[in-house]
Enzyme design. Structure first.
Site, PDB file in Angstrom:
ATOM      1  N   LYS A   9       0.821  -1.199   0.000  1.00  0.00           N
ATOM      2  CA  LYS A   9       0.000   0.000   0.000  1.00  0.00           C
ATOM      3  C   LYS A   9       0.872   1.273   0.000  1.00  0.00           C
ATOM      4  O   LYS A   9       2.090   1.191   0.180  1.00  0.00           O
ATOM      5  CB  LYS A   9      -0.932  -0.048   1.219  1.00  0.00           C
ATOM      6  CG  LYS A   9      -1.948  -1.211   1.194  1.00  0.00           C
ATOM      7  CD  LYS A   9      -2.809  -1.194   2.458  1.00  0.00           C
ATOM      8  CE  LYS A   9      -3.854  -2.300   2.466  1.00  0.00           C
ATOM      9  NZ  LYS A   9      -4.674  -2.271   3.710  1.00  0.00           N
ATOM     10  N   PHE A  57     -15.330   3.301   7.592  1.00  0.00           N
ATOM     11  CA  PHE A  57     -13.968   3.656   7.195  1.00  0.00           C
ATOM     12  C   PHE A  57     -13.749   3.618   5.679  1.00  0.00           C
ATOM     13  O   PHE A  57     -12.628   3.832   5.208  1.00  0.00           O
ATOM     14  CB  PHE A  57     -12.942   2.738   7.889  1.00  0.00           C
ATOM     15  CG  PHE A  57     -13.145   1.266   7.608  1.00  0.00           C
ATOM     16  CD1 PHE A  57     -12.646   0.679   6.453  1.00  0.00           C
ATOM     17  CD2 PHE A  57     -13.839   0.458   8.504  1.00  0.00           C
ATOM     18  CE1 PHE A  57     -12.822  -0.667   6.191  1.00  0.00           C
ATOM     19  CE2 PHE A  57     -14.030  -0.901   8.251  1.00  0.00           C
ATOM     20  CZ  PHE A  57     -13.517  -1.458   7.090  1.00  0.00           C
ATOM     21  N   ARG A  85      -1.217 -14.493   4.126  1.00  0.00           N
ATOM     22  CA  ARG A  85      -1.913 -13.869   5.266  1.00  0.00           C
ATOM     23  C   ARG A  85      -1.080 -14.040   6.549  1.00  0.00           C
ATOM     24  O   ARG A  85      -1.011 -13.129   7.371  1.00  0.00           O
ATOM     25  CB  ARG A  85      -3.299 -14.494   5.470  1.00  0.00           C
ATOM     26  CG  ARG A  85      -4.289 -14.271   4.346  1.00  0.00           C
ATOM     27  CD  ARG A  85      -4.958 -12.925   4.326  1.00  0.00           C
ATOM     28  NE  ARG A  85      -5.847 -12.670   5.429  1.00  0.00           N
ATOM     29  CZ  ARG A  85      -6.654 -11.600   5.493  1.00  0.00           C
ATOM     30  NH1 ARG A  85      -6.669 -10.717   4.503  1.00  0.00           N
ATOM     31  NH2 ARG A  85      -7.422 -11.404   6.534  1.00  0.00           N
ATOM     32  N   THR A  91      -5.060  -7.796  10.782  1.00  0.00           N
ATOM     33  CA  THR A  91      -5.446  -6.532  10.146  1.00  0.00           C
ATOM     34  C   THR A  91      -4.963  -5.317  10.936  1.00  0.00           C
ATOM     35  O   THR A  91      -4.440  -4.361  10.359  1.00  0.00           O
ATOM     36  CB  THR A  91      -6.975  -6.473   9.985  1.00  0.00           C
ATOM     37  OG1 THR A  91      -7.396  -7.610   9.227  1.00  0.00           O
ATOM     38  CG2 THR A  91      -7.410  -5.204   9.274  1.00  0.00           C
ATOM     39  N   ARG A 102       2.869  -6.543   9.344  1.00  0.00           N
ATOM     40  CA  ARG A 102       2.129  -5.525  10.094  1.00  0.00           C
ATOM     41  C   ARG A 102       2.611  -5.451  11.541  1.00  0.00           C
ATOM     42  O   ARG A 102       2.638  -4.373  12.137  1.00  0.00           O
ATOM     43  CB  ARG A 102       0.628  -5.826  10.030  1.00  0.00           C
ATOM     44  CG  ARG A 102       0.033  -5.558   8.644  1.00  0.00           C
ATOM     45  CD  ARG A 102      -1.332  -6.201   8.520  1.00  0.00           C
ATOM     46  NE  ARG A 102      -2.043  -5.831   7.303  1.00  0.00           N
ATOM     47  CZ  ARG A 102      -3.163  -6.428   6.900  1.00  0.00           C
ATOM     48  NH1 ARG A 102      -3.680  -7.415   7.606  1.00  0.00           N
ATOM     49  NH2 ARG A 102      -3.759  -6.041   5.786  1.00  0.00           N
ATOM     50  N   ASN A 112      -1.766  -0.056   7.503  1.00  0.00           N
ATOM     51  CA  ASN A 112      -1.281  -1.411   7.775  1.00  0.00           C
ATOM     52  C   ASN A 112      -0.494  -2.033   6.625  1.00  0.00           C
ATOM     53  O   ASN A 112      -0.309  -3.248   6.574  1.00  0.00           O
ATOM     54  CB  ASN A 112      -2.427  -2.305   8.254  1.00  0.00           C
ATOM     55  CG  ASN A 112      -3.505  -2.506   7.207  1.00  0.00           C
ATOM     56  OD1 ASN A 112      -3.431  -1.934   6.119  1.00  0.00           O
ATOM     57  ND2 ASN A 112      -4.491  -3.332   7.523  1.00  0.00           N
ATOM     58  N   GLU A 126      -9.683 -10.794  -7.439  1.00  0.00           N
ATOM     59  CA  GLU A 126      -8.711  -9.692  -7.346  1.00  0.00           C
ATOM     60  C   GLU A 126      -7.615  -9.822  -8.407  1.00  0.00           C
ATOM     61  O   GLU A 126      -7.210  -8.827  -9.011  1.00  0.00           O
ATOM     62  CB  GLU A 126      -8.114  -9.648  -5.938  1.00  0.00           C
ATOM     63  CG  GLU A 126      -9.138  -9.190  -4.893  1.00  0.00           C
ATOM     64  CD  GLU A 126      -8.686  -9.338  -3.451  1.00  0.00           C
ATOM     65  OE1 GLU A 126      -9.464  -8.961  -2.553  1.00  0.00           O
ATOM     66  OE2 GLU A 126      -7.559  -9.836  -3.202  1.00  0.00           O
TER      67      GLU A 126
HETATM   68  P1  IDP Z   1      -7.517  -7.187   5.706  1.00  0.00           P
HETATM   69  O1  IDP Z   1      -6.756  -6.151   4.896  1.00  0.00           O
HETATM   70  O2  IDP Z   1      -6.658  -7.719   6.837  1.00  0.00           O
HETATM   71  O3  IDP Z   1      -8.122  -8.271   4.868  1.00  0.00           O
HETATM   72  P2  IDP Z   1     -10.198  -6.062   5.978  1.00  0.00           P
HETATM   73  O4  IDP Z   1     -11.100  -6.279   7.140  1.00  0.00           O
HETATM   74  O5  IDP Z   1     -10.532  -6.738   4.696  1.00  0.00           O
HETATM   75  O6  IDP Z   1      -8.713  -6.413   6.450  1.00  0.00           O
HETATM   76  O7  IDP Z   1     -10.145  -4.490   5.744  1.00  0.00           O
HETATM   77  C1  IDP Z   1      -9.557  -3.962   4.562  1.00  0.00           C
HETATM   78  C2  IDP Z   1      -8.691  -2.783   4.927  1.00  0.00           C
HETATM   79  O8  IDP Z   1      -9.523  -1.742   5.433  1.00  0.00           O
HETATM   80  C3  IDP Z   1      -7.683  -3.050   6.065  1.00  0.00           C
HETATM   81  O9  IDP Z   1      -6.499  -3.650   5.615  1.00  0.00           O
HETATM   82  C4  IDP Z   1      -7.448  -1.645   6.566  1.00  0.00           C
HETATM   83  O10 IDP Z   1      -6.540  -0.939   5.701  1.00  0.00           O
HETATM   84  C5  IDP Z   1      -8.822  -1.023   6.427  1.00  0.00           C
HETATM   85  N1  IDP Z   1      -9.599  -1.119   7.668  1.00  0.00           N
HETATM   86  C6  IDP Z   1     -10.240  -2.203   8.150  1.00  0.00           C
HETATM   87  N2  IDP Z   1     -10.863  -1.923   9.313  1.00  0.00           N
HETATM   88  C7  IDP Z   1     -10.605  -0.624   9.565  1.00  0.00           C
HETATM   89  C8  IDP Z   1     -10.976   0.276  10.615  1.00  0.00           C
HETATM   90  O11 IDP Z   1     -11.661  -0.091  11.569  1.00  0.00           O
HETATM   91  N3  IDP Z   1     -10.505   1.555  10.510  1.00  0.00           N
HETATM   92  C9  IDP Z   1      -9.750   1.985   9.475  1.00  0.00           C
HETATM   93  N4  IDP Z   1      -9.372   1.178   8.467  1.00  0.00           N
HETATM   94  C10 IDP Z   1      -9.801  -0.110   8.514  1.00  0.00           C
HETATM   95 MG    MG Z   2      -9.650  -8.169   3.443  1.00  0.00          MG
END
Ligand code: IDP
Ligand code: MG
Length: 148
Positions: A9, A57, A85, A91, A102, A112, A126
Site C-alpha cells: 500500500k 472507514f 496472510r 489486520t 504488520r 497497515n 482480485e
Molecule cells: P484485511 O486487509 O486484513 O483483509 P479487511 O477487514 O478486509 O482487512 O479491511 C480492509 C482494509 O480496510 C484493512 O487492511 C485496513 O486498511 C482497512 N480497515 C479495516 N478496518 C478498519 C478500521 O476499523 N478503521 C480503518 N481502516 C480499517
Molecule cells: Mg480483506
C-alpha cells in the site's frame, strides 16, 4: 498450486519498505508470478474494496489506497493465500504478531502496509481485476529446495 493477490500500500512505498516487504514473501518461498507499480485509479480502488462500501472507514480507506503509488503482485505456492496472510499478520498492527509485516512495521489499522487476499474466491476475483491474464509462467531453478 494456489495464487494470491498482494498490494504494498502507499505507506509501504512512501516509507521505502518495498524491498523489505517483498523480501518477506520471497524468503518464505512464495513465487512472484506478476508485479506492477501503479497509481491506483479511483474506480479500481472502489471496485477492489467494494465489499467494504457500507463501512464507516470506506472513504478513508479509498483515500489511503489512492494517496500515492502502490506495488501490486501475484504470488504462487501451495496454500499461498493462507501463507501470505500469515506473513502479513492481523489486520490491526496492534494485534499482529511480531515477525509479521504488520506486526513489525505497523502502528495503526488505517496504515497497515499490505493487502493480501482472504480466500480462494477473492484471490481469483482480485487477480482478474488487477492483472487479467498477465501472469508469467516460468520455472525457478531452486524449486526442489523450496517444495518437496
Ligand atoms: P484485511 O486487509 O486484513 O483483509 P479487511 O477487514 O478486509 O482487512 O479491511 C480492509 C482494509 O480496510 C484493512 O487492511 C485496513 O486498511 C482497512 N480497515 C479495516 N478496518 C478498519 C478500521 O476499523 N478503521 C480503518 N481502516 C480499517
Ligand atoms: Mg480483506
Amino acid at each position: 498450486m494456489e495464487k494470491t493477490f498482494i498490494i504494498l500500500k502507499p505507506d509501504a512505498v512512501q516509507r521505502q519498505l518495498v524491498g523489505q516487504i517483498i523480501s518477506r514473501f520471497e524468503q518464505h518461498g512464495l513465487k512472484i508470478v506478476a508485479m506492477k507499480f501503479l497509481q491506483v485509479p479511483l474506480s479500481l480502488a472502489e471496485e477492489h474494496y467494494a465489499v467494504h462500501k457500507e463501512r464507516p472507514f470506506f472513504k478513508s480507506l479509498i483515500e489511503y489506497i489512492t494517496a500515492s503509488p502502490v506495488v501490486a503482485m501475484v504470488l504462487e505456492g501451495p496454500n499461498a493465500i493462507q501463507m501470505a496472510r500469515n506473513v502479513v499478520g492481523a489486520t490491526n498492527p496492534l494485534d499482529a504478531a511480531p515477525g509479521t509485516i504488520r506486526g513489525d512495521f505497523g502502528m495503526e489499522i488505517g496504515r497497515n502496509l499490505v493487502h493480501a487476499s482472504d480466500g480462494p474466491d477473492t484471490a481469483k476475483a482480485e487477480i482478474a481485476l488487477w492483472f487479467g491474464d498477465d501472469i508469467v509462467d516460468y520455472q525457478r531453478a531452486l524449486e526442489p529446495w523450496i517444495l518437496e
